[in-house]
Write a protein that holds these residues in place. Structure first.
Motif, PDB file in Angstrom:
ATOM      1  N   LEU A  44     -12.739  -6.959  -5.634  1.00  0.00           N
ATOM      2  CA  LEU A  44     -11.539  -7.484  -4.982  1.00  0.00           C
ATOM      3  C   LEU A  44     -10.655  -6.381  -4.410  1.00  0.00           C
ATOM      4  O   LEU A  44      -9.601  -6.677  -3.844  1.00  0.00           O
ATOM      5  N   HIS A  45     -11.060  -5.130  -4.535  1.00  0.00           N
ATOM      6  CA  HIS A  45     -10.208  -4.037  -4.082  1.00  0.00           C
ATOM      7  C   HIS A  45      -9.934  -4.099  -2.585  1.00  0.00           C
ATOM      8  O   HIS A  45      -8.810  -3.855  -2.135  1.00  0.00           O
ATOM      9  N   SER A  46     -10.943  -4.427  -1.805  1.00  0.00           N
ATOM     10  CA  SER A  46     -10.753  -4.505  -0.358  1.00  0.00           C
ATOM     11  C   SER A  46      -9.761  -5.610  -0.003  1.00  0.00           C
ATOM     12  O   SER A  46      -8.919  -5.436   0.889  1.00  0.00           O
ATOM     13  N   ALA A  47      -9.836  -6.736  -0.707  1.00  0.00           N
ATOM     14  CA  ALA A  47      -8.919  -7.842  -0.437  1.00  0.00           C
ATOM     15  C   ALA A  47      -7.495  -7.487  -0.856  1.00  0.00           C
ATOM     16  O   ALA A  47      -6.530  -7.869  -0.184  1.00  0.00           O
ATOM     17  N   VAL A  48      -7.349  -6.753  -1.963  1.00  0.00           N
ATOM     18  CA  VAL A  48      -6.016  -6.301  -2.369  1.00  0.00           C
ATOM     19  C   VAL A  48      -5.435  -5.382  -1.300  1.00  0.00           C
ATOM     20  O   VAL A  48      -4.254  -5.472  -0.949  1.00  0.00           O
ATOM     21  N   PHE A  49      -6.284  -4.499  -0.768  1.00  0.00           N
ATOM     22  CA  PHE A  49      -5.814  -3.613   0.309  1.00  0.00           C
ATOM     23  C   PHE A  49      -5.342  -4.422   1.513  1.00  0.00           C
ATOM     24  O   PHE A  49      -4.278  -4.139   2.082  1.00  0.00           O
ATOM     25  N   CYS A  50      -6.111  -5.437   1.899  1.00  0.00           N
ATOM     26  CA  CYS A  50      -5.701  -6.281   3.030  1.00  0.00           C
ATOM     27  C   CYS A  50      -4.375  -6.975   2.726  1.00  0.00           C
ATOM     28  O   CYS A  50      -3.523  -7.126   3.610  1.00  0.00           O
ATOM     29  N   GLY A  51      -4.193  -7.386   1.474  1.00  0.00           N
ATOM     30  CA  GLY A  51      -2.935  -8.006   1.096  1.00  0.00           C
ATOM     31  C   GLY A  51      -1.770  -7.041   1.184  1.00  0.00           C
ATOM     32  O   GLY A  51      -0.693  -7.392   1.672  1.00  0.00           O
ATOM     33  N   LEU A  52      -1.969  -5.805   0.736  1.00  0.00           N
ATOM     34  CA  LEU A  52      -0.918  -4.792   0.839  1.00  0.00           C
ATOM     35  C   LEU A  52      -0.598  -4.478   2.291  1.00  0.00           C
ATOM     36  O   LEU A  52       0.576  -4.343   2.669  1.00  0.00           O
ATOM     37  N   LEU A  53      -1.635  -4.366   3.102  1.00  0.00           N
ATOM     38  CA  LEU A  53      -1.431  -4.063   4.516  1.00  0.00           C
ATOM     39  C   LEU A  53      -0.650  -5.187   5.200  1.00  0.00           C
ATOM     40  O   LEU A  53       0.282  -4.931   5.972  1.00  0.00           O
ATOM     41  N   ALA A  54      -1.020  -6.421   4.895  1.00  0.00           N
ATOM     42  CA  ALA A  54      -0.297  -7.562   5.465  1.00  0.00           C
ATOM     43  C   ALA A  54       1.124  -7.642   4.920  1.00  0.00           C
ATOM     44  O   ALA A  54       2.050  -8.044   5.631  1.00  0.00           O
ATOM     45  N   SER A  55       1.314  -7.229   3.680  1.00  0.00           N
ATOM     46  CA  SER A  55       2.656  -7.243   3.094  1.00  0.00           C
ATOM     47  C   SER A  55       3.592  -6.300   3.842  1.00  0.00           C
ATOM     48  O   SER A  55       4.801  -6.539   3.897  1.00  0.00           O
ATOM     49  N   PHE A  56       3.031  -5.257   4.416  1.00  0.00           N
ATOM     50  CA  PHE A  56       3.851  -4.344   5.203  1.00  0.00           C
ATOM     51  C   PHE A  56       4.017  -4.820   6.644  1.00  0.00           C
ATOM     52  O   PHE A  56       5.101  -4.753   7.213  1.00  0.00           O
ATOM     53  N   HIS A  57       2.943  -5.318   7.241  1.00  0.00           N
ATOM     54  CA  HIS A  57       2.963  -5.608   8.681  1.00  0.00           C
ATOM     55  C   HIS A  57       3.466  -6.998   9.049  1.00  0.00           C
ATOM     56  O   HIS A  57       3.999  -7.185  10.148  1.00  0.00           O
ATOM     57  N   ASP A  58       3.274  -8.009   8.192  1.00  0.00           N
ATOM     58  CA  ASP A  58       3.711  -9.358   8.544  1.00  0.00           C
ATOM     59  C   ASP A  58       5.219  -9.403   8.769  1.00  0.00           C
ATOM     60  O   ASP A  58       5.979  -8.706   8.093  1.00  0.00           O
ATOM     61  N   VAL A  59       5.630 -10.254   9.687  1.00  0.00           N
ATOM     62  CA  VAL A  59       7.064 -10.406   9.960  1.00  0.00           C
ATOM     63  C   VAL A  59       7.812 -10.741   8.674  1.00  0.00           C
ATOM     64  O   VAL A  59       8.905 -10.213   8.414  1.00  0.00           O
ATOM     65  N   TYR A  60       7.234 -11.610   7.852  1.00  0.00           N
ATOM     66  CA  TYR A  60       7.868 -12.005   6.595  1.00  0.00           C
ATOM     67  C   TYR A  60       7.212 -11.316   5.396  1.00  0.00           C
ATOM     68  O   TYR A  60       7.397 -11.748   4.251  1.00  0.00           O
ATOM     69  N   GLY A  61       6.479 -10.243   5.652  1.00  0.00           N
ATOM     70  CA  GLY A  61       5.809  -9.532   4.572  1.00  0.00           C
ATOM     71  C   GLY A  61       6.786  -8.958   3.567  1.00  0.00           C
ATOM     72  O   GLY A  61       7.907  -8.587   3.900  1.00  0.00           O
ATOM     73  N   ASP A  62       6.324  -8.874   2.310  1.00  0.00           N
ATOM     74  CA  ASP A  62       7.214  -8.390   1.258  1.00  0.00           C
ATOM     75  C   ASP A  62       6.449  -7.514   0.286  1.00  0.00           C
ATOM     76  O   ASP A  62       5.363  -7.888  -0.185  1.00  0.00           O
ATOM     77  N   LEU A  63       7.013  -6.345  -0.012  1.00  0.00           N
ATOM     78  CA  LEU A  63       6.452  -5.463  -1.030  1.00  0.00           C
ATOM     79  C   LEU A  63       7.532  -4.523  -1.544  1.00  0.00           C
ATOM     80  O   LEU A  63       8.590  -4.382  -0.935  1.00  0.00           O
ATOM     81  N   GLU A  64       7.245  -3.895  -2.668  1.00  0.00           N
ATOM     82  CA  GLU A  64       8.075  -2.816  -3.190  1.00  0.00           C
ATOM     83  C   GLU A  64       7.288  -1.531  -2.992  1.00  0.00           C
ATOM     84  O   GLU A  64       6.197  -1.383  -3.550  1.00  0.00           O
ATOM     85  N   PRO A  65       7.789  -0.609  -2.184  1.00  0.00           N
ATOM     86  CA  PRO A  65       6.996   0.563  -1.784  1.00  0.00           C
ATOM     87  C   PRO A  65       6.389   1.343  -2.945  1.00  0.00           C
ATOM     88  O   PRO A  65       5.188   1.669  -2.911  1.00  0.00           O
ATOM     89  N   ALA A  66       7.170   1.660  -3.966  1.00  0.00           N
ATOM     90  CA  ALA A  66       6.644   2.474  -5.067  1.00  0.00           C
ATOM     91  C   ALA A  66       5.540   1.741  -5.821  1.00  0.00           C
ATOM     92  O   ALA A  66       4.481   2.322  -6.128  1.00  0.00           O
ATOM     93  N   ALA A  67       5.770   0.458  -6.124  1.00  0.00           N
ATOM     94  CA  ALA A  67       4.762  -0.314  -6.847  1.00  0.00           C
ATOM     95  C   ALA A  67       3.518  -0.521  -5.992  1.00  0.00           C
ATOM     96  O   ALA A  67       2.383  -0.440  -6.491  1.00  0.00           O
ATOM     97  N   ALA A  68       3.710  -0.776  -4.706  1.00  0.00           N
ATOM     98  CA  ALA A  68       2.570  -0.962  -3.809  1.00  0.00           C
ATOM     99  C   ALA A  68       1.764   0.330  -3.675  1.00  0.00           C
ATOM    100  O   ALA A  68       0.528   0.304  -3.641  1.00  0.00           O
ATOM    101  N   LEU A  69       2.456   1.465  -3.604  1.00  0.00           N
ATOM    102  CA  LEU A  69       1.758   2.749  -3.507  1.00  0.00           C
ATOM    103  C   LEU A  69       0.956   3.031  -4.769  1.00  0.00           C
ATOM    104  O   LEU A  69      -0.167   3.551  -4.693  1.00  0.00           O
ATOM    105  N   ALA A  70       1.497   2.678  -5.924  1.00  0.00           N
ATOM    106  CA  ALA A  70       0.764   2.874  -7.176  1.00  0.00           C
ATOM    107  C   ALA A  70      -0.526   2.068  -7.177  1.00  0.00           C
ATOM    108  O   ALA A  70      -1.573   2.554  -7.644  1.00  0.00           O
ATOM    109  N   LEU A  71      -0.478   0.852  -6.661  1.00  0.00           N
ATOM    110  CA  LEU A  71      -1.700   0.045  -6.548  1.00  0.00           C
ATOM    111  C   LEU A  71      -2.656   0.656  -5.538  1.00  0.00           C
ATOM    112  O   LEU A  71      -3.863   0.757  -5.782  1.00  0.00           O
ATOM    113  N   LEU A  72      -2.116   1.057  -4.412  1.00  0.00           N
ATOM    114  CA  LEU A  72      -2.956   1.617  -3.355  1.00  0.00           C
ATOM    115  C   LEU A  72      -3.723   2.837  -3.856  1.00  0.00           C
ATOM    116  O   LEU A  72      -4.906   3.006  -3.540  1.00  0.00           O
ATOM    117  N   ASP A  73      -3.069   3.664  -4.641  1.00  0.00           N
ATOM    118  CA  ASP A  73      -3.706   4.882  -5.146  1.00  0.00           C
ATOM    119  C   ASP A  73      -4.838   4.584  -6.122  1.00  0.00           C
ATOM    120  O   ASP A  73      -5.688   5.456  -6.361  1.00  0.00           O
TER     121      ASP A  73
END
Length: 248
Positions: A179-208
Motif C-alpha cells: 500500500l506504500h504507493s497508494a499512501v504516496f498518492c494520497g499524500l501527493l493529492a493531500s498537497f495538490h488538491d484544492v481542498y487537500g489537507d495535511l500536516e507537513p511534519a507528520a506527512a513528511l515523517a510518513l513520506l520518509d
C-alpha cells in the motif's frame, strides 16, 4: 451482478434497452442515448419507486453498474440528504465498498468519494471511515486482493479528507508495503488538491518511511515542500515550482 440484472429489468419496464453503442427507448428507437443521458433521465426515479429505502439503494447501485455513470452517485447523495433521508447506512456504504473491491473500473465511485463525500467536511469523516478507516486493520491483516484494491482506491482519492481523520489510517496502511504507493498518492493529492489537507511534519515523517523507487515521479518535490512547512499547493503559490527547480 444481481443488482445489475435487477436494474436492467427495471430499465426495461421504463421502455429502455441496451444496444451495442448505448441505449434506446421504445418511444424513440432510432435515437441513441448515452449512459449519461440514461443516468440523468432515470436514476432519480428509482427513489420514487414503491420499494423500501434499502431496495431503492440496491437498485440505484445496479444502475451505476449498468450505465457506469457518475450521475447515479449524485442521485444517491441527493436521496441521502432529502427529507426522506438519510439512506440506510449499511446498504449505502456496503454498496460503495463492494464496488471499490470489484475487479472492474471504479472511476465513477472514486470520483464520487473524492468530489462529493470527501470534499464536504460535513460528510468526509463518516465517508472515509465507512469505506476504509473502520477496517484498515482487517485490510492489513487479511491482505486479500479485493481488500487491497479497495484500500488503494480510497487512499489515492483521499486528498480532501481532513488530516486528523486519515492520519491513523495512513499510518496503519504503512505497515503493508503493497500500500506504500497508494499512501504516496494520497499524500501527493493531500498537497495538490484544492481542498487537500495535511500536516507537513507528520506527512513528511510518513513520506520518509515509504519504500518507493528512487525515481518515483514527484517524490523529491513533495519531500521538499513538506520539509519547507507547506500544507497545500493553493495556500503556497510558487512553492511547488521552487521545489521543482531545487530538485532538478
Amino acid at each position: 451482478m444481481q443488482a445489475e440484472e435487477a436494474a436492467r429489468r427495471w430499465l426495461a419496464d421504463q421502455g429502455l434497452r441496451q444496444v451495442c453503442d448505448g441505449w434506446v427507448s421504445d418511444e424513440k428507437p432510432d435515437a441513441l442515448l448515452t449512459a449519461n443521458q440514461v443516468a440523468h433521465s432515470w436514476a432519480g426515479d428509482v427513489f420514487a419507486e414503491d420499494l423500501d429505502a434499502a431496495d431503492q439503494v440496491r437498485l440505484a447501485f445496479g444502475l451505476l453498474d449498468l450505465p457506469d455513470d457518475y450521475w447515479v452517485t449524485c442521485e444517491l447523495r441527493f436521496a441521502n440528504e432529502s427529507a426522506e433521508g438519510p439512506l440506510p447506512a449499511d446498504v449505502l456504504w456496503g454498496g460503495y465498498r463492494q464496488r471499490l473491491e470489484a475487479d472492474r473500473d471504479a472511476e465513477a465511485v472514486t470520483y464520487s468519494l473524492w468530489v462529493d463525500w470527501f470534499e464536504d467536511h460535513s460528510t468526509s469523516a463518516t465517508a472515509f471511515a465507512e469505506v476504509l478507516g473502520n477496517d484498515i486493520d482487517r485490510v492489513v491483516a487479511e491482505r486479500s486482493e479485493a481488500l487491497l484494491r479497495r484500500a488503494r482506491r480510497v487512499l489515492e482519492c483521499s486528498g480532501p479528507v481532513p488530516w486528523t481523520v486519515k492520519d491513523l489510517t495512513y499510518r496503519t496502511a504503512m505497515r503493508l508495503p503493497a500500500l506504500h504507493s497508494a499512501v504516496f498518492c494520497g499524500l501527493l493529492a493531500s498537497f495538490h488538491d484544492v481542498y487537500g489537507d495535511l500536516e507537513p511534519a507528520a506527512a513528511l515523517a510518513l513520506l520518509d518511511q515509504l519504500d518507493l523507487p528512487a525515481n518515483t515521479q514527484h517524490l523529491a518535490e513533495l519531500g521538499h515542500v513538506l520539509a519547507s512547512g507547506h500544507k497545500n499547493h493553493y495556500r503556497s503559490p510558487g512553492a511547488w515550482d521552487d521545489a521543482v527547480r531545487s530538485c532538478s
